[in-house]
Design an enzyme around this catalytic site. Structure first.
Site, PDB file in Angstrom:
ATOM      1  CG  ASP A 196      -7.315   3.388  -0.585  1.00 22.19           C
ATOM      2  OD1 ASP A 196      -7.621   2.195  -0.532  1.00 22.19           O
ATOM      3  OD2 ASP A 196      -7.527   4.172   0.359  1.00 22.19           O
ATOM      4  CE  LYS A 226      -4.449   0.905   0.271  1.00 25.06           C
ATOM      5  NZ  LYS A 226      -5.613   0.077  -0.065  1.00 25.06           N
TER       6      LYS A 226
HETATM    7  N1  GLU Z   1      -7.410   0.309  -2.636  1.00 24.55           N
HETATM    8  C1  GLU Z   1      -8.169  -0.865  -2.924  1.00 24.55           C
HETATM    9  C2  GLU Z   1      -8.169  -1.781  -1.727  1.00 24.55           C
HETATM   10  O1  GLU Z   1      -8.206  -1.316  -0.611  1.00 24.55           O
HETATM   11  C3  GLU Z   1      -7.768  -1.524  -4.241  1.00 24.55           C
HETATM   12  C4  GLU Z   1      -6.330  -1.861  -4.408  1.00 24.55           C
HETATM   13  C5  GLU Z   1      -5.958  -2.352  -5.817  1.00 24.55           C
HETATM   14  O2  GLU Z   1      -6.811  -2.390  -6.697  1.00 24.55           O
HETATM   15  O3  GLU Z   1      -4.785  -2.694  -5.982  1.00 24.55           O
HETATM   16  O4  GLU Z   1      -8.192  -2.981  -1.826  1.00 24.55           O
END
Ligand code: GLU
Length: 449
Positions: free
Chosen positions: A166, A126
């Site tokens: 996100d 992340k």
């Molecule tokens: N931010 C999203 C999550 O919390 C998606 C992440 C992504 O698609 O890599 O899973």
């Protein structure tokens, strides 16, 4: 918690001081793992827990950029590459003034297990920044994204680390980030970012996927008690990407979402939220939610209102928190449980406090943790990578069918695991254990790295 796990947790808390959200996420996952660790002593011998709670790599970098007045601004960029046992680090970028290293670590840690639950070959990571896109012009957002990527690009790659969106990072930001990556590397490496525009490497259904997936998960969970969304009245907090498409899917399944929210207040619409109006306001006009009530006679806007308190005013069957972490506390949970809400489904990451989850559990309200219920977004990101790798583009119907199958698979895996460990209906335990075992087995196979 067993003595072994609680001493491990103490270590995690001590070594990651000042990161309360990461502590909360670690406590929740470790709290579920006692029976698995006891039944599989080889996990402890290989120090799987010590390794899984320590990110493989943590990047923190300066992001300087120039605003429209010519003033130089400095933000902080983060990428936590948490675990790559199952595939390249995969997870979104969050741009919000509240973002700290601890926030990114909590999100990255959750992402490991969420991604494992999808059954697809993606590790967990992340990133983000304390940059606040609110009120910034397109040109400012572009310059920020270019500066952010000018540092981050060296750590990315379709086989290494694949960011996405996100909170605060949508199609516009992914476009600017991809453009800068392409320019610096001189490679059209489509699979290095997901959430791309459908005209240039994105996947149909990726935009809708997190919200759609959460509602499909909820549908499967409700079915275990002989219930459905048909005729159900629903609260969906937030009004961003996840909330928006959760609302659309609830309506497609015959339910009615009567309220949503943003950080300034709540919209209560007696006739049900008008999805098209909300989409127009949020995605096209980038307007505040208060504007919705101004354009819709059946709706009222309550500045600083509490969306969960509505359950005491009007009958509600399902609550889907889709805003942000810790938005639903014990008081809210008591209001929901006390007024006959059947299920609470986390569309956001960790929106319910641990105390709220306890209240829901004690009242026998069905509860779906985010790492299971909101996995449809990242799962569809993996499908986007798959299309990029094969230089193909699927139809909406095919991509949505894949998403439905994946969500049903996650639901069933969580339910079966909970059952196997003597806790039927405990989706928290089911998600943590099923996700953990898949990652832990891969880590064992790959040796001490
Ligand atoms: N931010 C999203 C999550 O919390 C998606 C992440 C992504 O698609 O890599 O899973």
């Amino acid at each position: 918690m067993t003595p072994v796990l609680s001493s491990l947790l103490d270590d995690v808390l001590r070594r990651n001081a000042g990161e309360p959200e990461f502590h909360q996420a670690a406590r929740e996952v470790l709290g579920s793992l006692g029976p698995v660790i006891e039944a599989n002593p080889h996990y402890a011998r290989a120090a799987v827990l010590e390794r899984i709670t320590e990110p493989e790599r943590q990047l923190i970098f300066r992001v300087p950029w120039t605003d429209d007045e010519g003033t130089i601004r400095v933000n902080r960029g983060f990428r936590v590459e948490f675990n790559s046992a199952l595939g390249p680090y995969k997870g979104g970028l969050r741009f919000h003034p509240s973002v700290t290293l601890g926030t990114v670590k909590f999100l990255g840690f959750e992402q490991i297990f969420k991604n494992a639950l999808t059954g697809l070959p993606i590790g967990g990571g992340k990133g983000g920044s304390d940059f606040d896109p609110k009120g910034r012009s397109d040109a400012e957002v572009m310059r920020f994204c270019q500066s952010f990527m000018t540092e981050l690009y060296r750590h990315l790659g379709e086989y290494t680390d694949v960011p996405a969106g996100d909170i605060g990072v949508g199609a516009r930001e992914i476009g600017y980030l991809f453009g800068q990556y392409k320019r610096i590397t001189n490679r059209y490496e489509s699979g290095v970012l997901t959430g791309k525009g459908v005209g240039w490497g994105g996947s149909l259904v990726r935009t809708e996927a997190t919200g759609f997936g959460a509602v499909v998960f909820a549908q499967r969970m409700l079915a275990t008690r002989g219930r459905s969304f048909d005729g159900a009245r629903v609260l969906v907090s937030g009004s961003g990407n996840v909330a928006l498409y959760a609302i659309q899917k609830v309506h497609q399944l015959g339910g009615t979402v009567v309220a949503c929210s943003d950080s300034s207040g709540v919209v209560y619409d007696r006739d049900g939220i008008d999805f098209e109006l909300l989409r127009q306001l949020k995605e096209v006009e980038r307007a505040r939610l208060s504007e919705y009530a101004a354009r819709r006679p059946s709706a009222e806007y309550r500045a600083n209102g509490d969306i969960w308190a509505l359950a005491a005013e009007t009958p509600i069957d399902v609550a889907i928190p889709c805003a942000t972490q810790n938005e639903l506390d014990a008081t809210a949970a008591a209001t929901l449980a006390g007024n006959g809400v059947a299920a609470v489904v986390e569309g956001a990451n960790m929106p319910c406090t641990p105390e709220a989850v306890q209240v829901l559990r004690a009242a026998d309200v069905l509860f779906a943790p985010g790492k299971a219920a909101n996995a449809g977004g990242v799962a569809t990101s993996a499908l986007e990578m798959q299309q990029n790798a094969s230089r193909d583009a699927w139809t909406f119907e095919y991509a949505e069918q894949r998403l439905d199958d994946i969500m049903t698979g996650i639901h069933d895996r969580c339910a079966e695991t909970a059952e196997r460990y003597g806790a039927p209906g405990d989706y928290v335990l089911g998600a943590n254990v099923a996700g953990f075992v898949r990652v832990a087995d891969a880590m064992l196979a790959l040796g001490v790295i």
